[in-house]
Design an enzyme around this catalytic site. Structure first.
Site, PDB file in Angstrom:
ATOM      1  N   GLY A  44       0.834  -1.183   0.000  1.00  0.00           N
ATOM      2  CA  GLY A  44       0.000   0.000   0.000  1.00  0.00           C
ATOM      3  C   GLY A  44       0.871   1.235   0.000  1.00  0.00           C
ATOM      4  O   GLY A  44       2.096   1.162   0.182  1.00  0.00           O
ATOM      5  N   TYR A  45       0.225   2.369  -0.188  1.00  0.00           N
ATOM      6  CA  TYR A  45       0.944   3.627  -0.337  1.00  0.00           C
ATOM      7  C   TYR A  45       0.416   4.656   0.630  1.00  0.00           C
ATOM      8  O   TYR A  45      -0.786   4.741   0.881  1.00  0.00           O
ATOM      9  CB  TYR A  45       0.821   4.133  -1.784  1.00  0.00           C
ATOM     10  CG  TYR A  45       1.481   3.167  -2.726  1.00  0.00           C
ATOM     11  CD1 TYR A  45       2.830   3.276  -3.015  1.00  0.00           C
ATOM     12  CD2 TYR A  45       0.766   2.104  -3.268  1.00  0.00           C
ATOM     13  CE1 TYR A  45       3.446   2.361  -3.845  1.00  0.00           C
ATOM     14  CE2 TYR A  45       1.385   1.183  -4.094  1.00  0.00           C
ATOM     15  CZ  TYR A  45       2.725   1.321  -4.376  1.00  0.00           C
ATOM     16  OH  TYR A  45       3.349   0.409  -5.182  1.00  0.00           O
TER      17      TYR A  45
END
Length: 156
Positions: A28-29
């Site tokens: 994820g970011y």
């Protein structure tokens, strides 16, 4: 200084499948600005924090640190913008280079990409027979963009 130099390609057929075992990746970011990317990634029971700078062609700064998996899972759940990127990664050797083939799941299912890291931006390499079109400079194929604009929503 840590520099990543890589080329990215579409995969045109399945001849690579029998050559390596795949490992599930979840990543994820965390929202950033100025084209910097902060990524959290789990690979089995290991986890990493990666910070990447702006792409300049096939080159960019990259810093990666192993972190506790329990921390990574909490960050993925509570701090990363959904959806997460989930994929199987296969590592294959071809003529002295390690190729990473990513078979995407979820909202990016159907997309298969191959990457190869280079030691120099001018390095000449031989392409495996299962390699298709080069997409190194097409930002749609960056994982951070696939999280925001999944492959399933593209009008191919």
């Amino acid at each position: 200084m840590a520099v990543e130099i890589e080329r990215k390609f579409l995969v045109k057929d399945d001849r690579w499948r029998s050559l390596a075992q795949g490992y599930l990746y979840r990543q994820g970011y965390i929202a950033t600005q100025d084209l910097t990317t902060v990524r959290i990634r789990t690979i089995g029971d290991r986890a990493y924090l990666t910070i990447k700078g702006k792409n300049t062609g096939m080159t960019r700064l990259e810093f990666e640190y192993e972190i506790p998996a329990v921390d990574a899972n909490q960050i993925l759940t509570e701090l990363c913008s959904p959806p997460l990127i989930e994929k199987y990664r296969y590592c294959l050797d071809y003529q002295g280079k390690t190729w990473e083939v990513d078979e995407f799941l979820g909202d990016n299912q159907g997309l298969i990409l191959a990457e190869v890291e280079l030691t120099d931006a001018d390095e000449q390499i031989s392409l495996p027979p299962w390699i298709g079109e080069e997409v190194t400079n097409d930002a749609r194929y960056y994982n951070v963009n696939l999280a925001k604009h999944p492959y399933k929503n593209w009008s191919n």
